[in-house]
Design a protein around this motif. Structure first.
Motif, short mmCIF file in Angstrom:
data_model
loop_
_atom_site.label_atom_id
_atom_site.label_comp_id
_atom_site.label_asym_id
_atom_site.label_seq_id
_atom_site.Cartn_x
_atom_site.Cartn_y
_atom_site.Cartn_z
N PHE A 143 0.84 -1.21 0.00
CA PHE A 143 0.00 0.00 0.00
C PHE A 143 0.87 1.26 0.00
CE2 PHE A 143 0.37 0.75 4.66
CZ PHE A 143 0.75 -0.50 5.10
N CYS A 183 10.30 -5.14 9.08
CA CYS A 183 9.96 -3.74 8.77
C CYS A 183 11.22 -2.94 8.42
CB CYS A 183 9.25 -3.10 9.96
SG CYS A 183 8.83 -1.37 9.63
N PRO A 184 11.21 -2.24 7.30
CA PRO A 184 12.41 -1.51 6.88
C PRO A 184 12.69 -0.25 7.68
CG PRO A 184 10.62 -1.08 5.35
CD PRO A 184 10.12 -2.14 6.31
N TRP A 188 3.68 -0.66 19.40
CA TRP A 188 4.25 -0.71 18.05
C TRP A 188 3.45 0.17 17.09
CZ3 TRP A 188 2.58 -3.49 13.39
CH2 TRP A 188 3.53 -3.40 12.37
N LYS A 228 4.65 3.65 15.49
CA LYS A 228 4.90 3.62 14.04
C LYS A 228 4.04 4.64 13.28
CE LYS A 228 6.93 0.67 12.32
NZ LYS A 228 8.37 0.65 11.99
N GLY A 242 5.91 6.32 10.32
CA GLY A 242 7.02 5.40 10.17
C GLY A 242 6.70 4.23 9.26
N CYS A 243 5.60 4.30 8.53
CA CYS A 243 5.21 3.21 7.63
C CYS A 243 5.30 3.67 6.19
CB CYS A 243 3.78 2.76 7.93
SG CYS A 243 3.20 1.48 6.80
N THR A 244 6.00 2.90 5.36
CA THR A 244 6.15 3.24 3.94
C THR A 244 5.33 2.31 3.04
OG1 THR A 244 8.13 1.88 3.63
CG2 THR A 244 8.47 4.15 4.41
N GLY A 245 4.45 1.53 3.65
CA GLY A 245 3.49 0.75 2.86
C GLY A 245 4.05 -0.46 2.15
N CYS A 246 5.16 -1.02 2.67
CA CYS A 246 5.77 -2.17 1.96
C CYS A 246 4.97 -3.44 2.14
CB CYS A 246 7.20 -2.38 2.42
SG CYS A 246 7.36 -3.10 4.08
N GLY A 247 4.17 -3.52 3.19
CA GLY A 247 3.32 -4.69 3.42
C GLY A 247 4.01 -5.89 4.04
N ARG A 248 5.31 -5.77 4.33
CA ARG A 248 6.03 -6.96 4.83
C ARG A 248 5.45 -7.47 6.15
NH1 ARG A 248 10.35 -3.89 2.58
NH2 ARG A 248 11.57 -5.06 1.04
N CYS A 249 5.07 -6.54 7.05
CA CYS A 249 4.58 -6.99 8.36
C CYS A 249 3.29 -7.78 8.21
CB CYS A 249 4.39 -5.80 9.29
SG CYS A 249 3.23 -4.57 8.68
N LEU A 302 -2.03 -4.58 9.60
CA LEU A 302 -2.17 -3.29 10.30
C LEU A 302 -3.19 -2.39 9.62
CD1 LEU A 302 0.93 -0.93 9.78
CD2 LEU A 302 0.13 -2.62 8.13
S1 SF4 Z 1 3.91 -2.01 5.90
FE1 SF4 Z 1 4.58 -2.85 7.89
S2 SF4 Z 1 6.69 -3.56 7.49
FE2 SF4 Z 1 6.19 -2.12 5.82
S3 SF4 Z 1 6.89 -0.10 6.52
FE3 SF4 Z 1 4.71 -0.29 7.13
S4 SF4 Z 1 4.81 -1.06 9.25
FE4 SF4 Z 1 6.83 -1.46 8.34
#
Ligand code: SF4
Ligand code: SF4
Length: 371
Positions: free
Chosen positions: A167, A271-272, A323, A327, A339-346, A356
């Protein structure tokens, strides 16, 4: 720096790797390994994940065969580029008892190896910028992070294959790479369109003597990235959720998520942007020497909130709340953005598939108007 794009034929990617090696860089790039895309030393372009794409969902990651002419038809793997600057574990200093009987201390700074990372995504570049703010801003920059960061050359690749968990369009960080790279590549039917984003990148690009891309090629490449952003389905309700989350510290959703969360810390490991760490001293067996090391820690561990004999966040509800509120809330006070760049890894690497974006949506739906 200019924004002109040059065309590098797909079969000529090795010429870019060779140019980087001639400049003294060790190339690190994505490779399929053990069922995932991971970053490691890249010997040749043939080792890239040609013909692989990733299927991601909450708690789910699989590699699948895809177009063999594409090396970057995947979104991301469990690692971002964070380990290249913020080491998962490293010795900060060593101590020994000298001949005079006094303790002596010696810092163990990284050697300063030049590393060129190939395949960074826009979400990872935004995360690296946040890590730069954390480790480099202020009077006490982290010398260990700085030593790696100043020797990092970044070859970004614009994303055209977001996973279902991505996202970055919602957070405003992708899928187009707009800053923070030395070179940025569009992967297209005509090969790679390459643009420079720094003096170092301009120098490498000039050494390749590539033809200029046509306006049509650039427009088609940019349209493919824009379409990738439009395909993303997950969103956050706002880029600033600080007031909403801090006004809802007693929301029942924290109990709901705590009943599912295992407090395993996977989400913080992948999380990056997470930067929490712990430091420990380890005496060597000869009794005269010791090492002080730092390693990644997680706000989901019991020890992370141990203060003066008390575990401050004693249960999973408090840890997940810490958390998410840090974040998506507290970072606005510290760094001027989420602090979230939307990578979706978590979402993908959570063993029980906690998402989340869904947790936030439930609080947003019932937590009052705080946008
Ligand atoms: S999507 Fe999750 S892992 Fe990715 S930057 Fe946001 S909080 Fe961190
Ligand atoms: S949210 Fe998922 S990944 Fe994070 S600690 Fe809980 S169970 Fe583990």
């Amino acid at each position: 720096m200019g924004t002109s794009q040059r065309v590098l034929a797909s079969h000529a990617l090795d010429t870019l790797l060779t140019a980087l090696r001639e400049d003294g860089y060790r190339c690190v790039g994505p490779q399929p390994r053990d069922g995932a895309i991971v970053f490691d030393t890249l010997g040749q372009a043939a080792d890239l994940p040609w013909g692989w794409q990733d299927e991601q969902a909450p708690g789910h990651y699989r590699l699948q065969h895809a177009d063999p002419s594409r090396a970057f038809a995947w979104a991301n793997g469990p690692q971002a580029i964070k380990p290249l600057t913020f080491a998962p574990r490293e010795t900060l200093w060593e101590s020994r008892i000298g001949a005079d009987g006094h303790l002596q201390f010696a810092a163990t700074l990284p050697a300063g190896e030049k590393v060129a990372v190939i395949g960074a995504r826009a979400c990872d570049l935004a995360a690296l910028h946040l890590q730069d703010q954390h480790f480099l801003q202020g009077a006490h920059a982290d010398a260990y992070y700085a030593a790696r960061r100043r020797n990092l050359f970044i070859v970004a690749v614009h994303c055209t294959a977001p996973a279902a968990t991505c996202f970055c369009a919602s957070t405003g960080d992708g899928p187009l790479c707009t800053a923070g790279f030395d070179l940025a590549l569009h992967e297209t039917d005509a090969g790679y369109l390459v643009a420079a984003g720094s003096e170092a990148g301009t120098s490498v690009l000039a050494s390749l003597s590539l033809p200029e891309a046509s306006g049509t090629q650039v427009a088609q490449a940019e349209a493919a990235v824009a379409a990738a952003g439009e395909r993303q389905t997950r969103t956050l309700p706002s880029r600033n959720l600080r007031d909403l989350l801090f006004a809802n510290l007693d929301h029942p959703q924290w109990d709901d998520v705590a009943a599912r969360c295992l407090s395993c810390g996977n989400c913080t490991s992948v999380c990056p942007t997470c930067f929490c760490h712990a430091e420990h001293d380890v005496p060597l067996l000869d009794g005269d020497q010791g090492r002080h090391y730092r390693e990644w820690d997680s706000c989901f561990t019991e020890g992370h909130s141990y203060l003066a004999g008390i575990v401050i966040r004693s249960d999973t509800r408090l840890r997940y709340r810490q958390w998410l509120t840090h974040k998506l809330g507290g970072w606005h006070d510290q760094y001027g953005r989420s602090g979230c760049t939307g990578c979706g890894r978590c979402i993908t690497w959570c063993p029980v598939g906690i998402d989340l974006t869904e947790e936030v949506a439930r609080i947003h739906a019932t937590g009052g108007d705080h946008d």
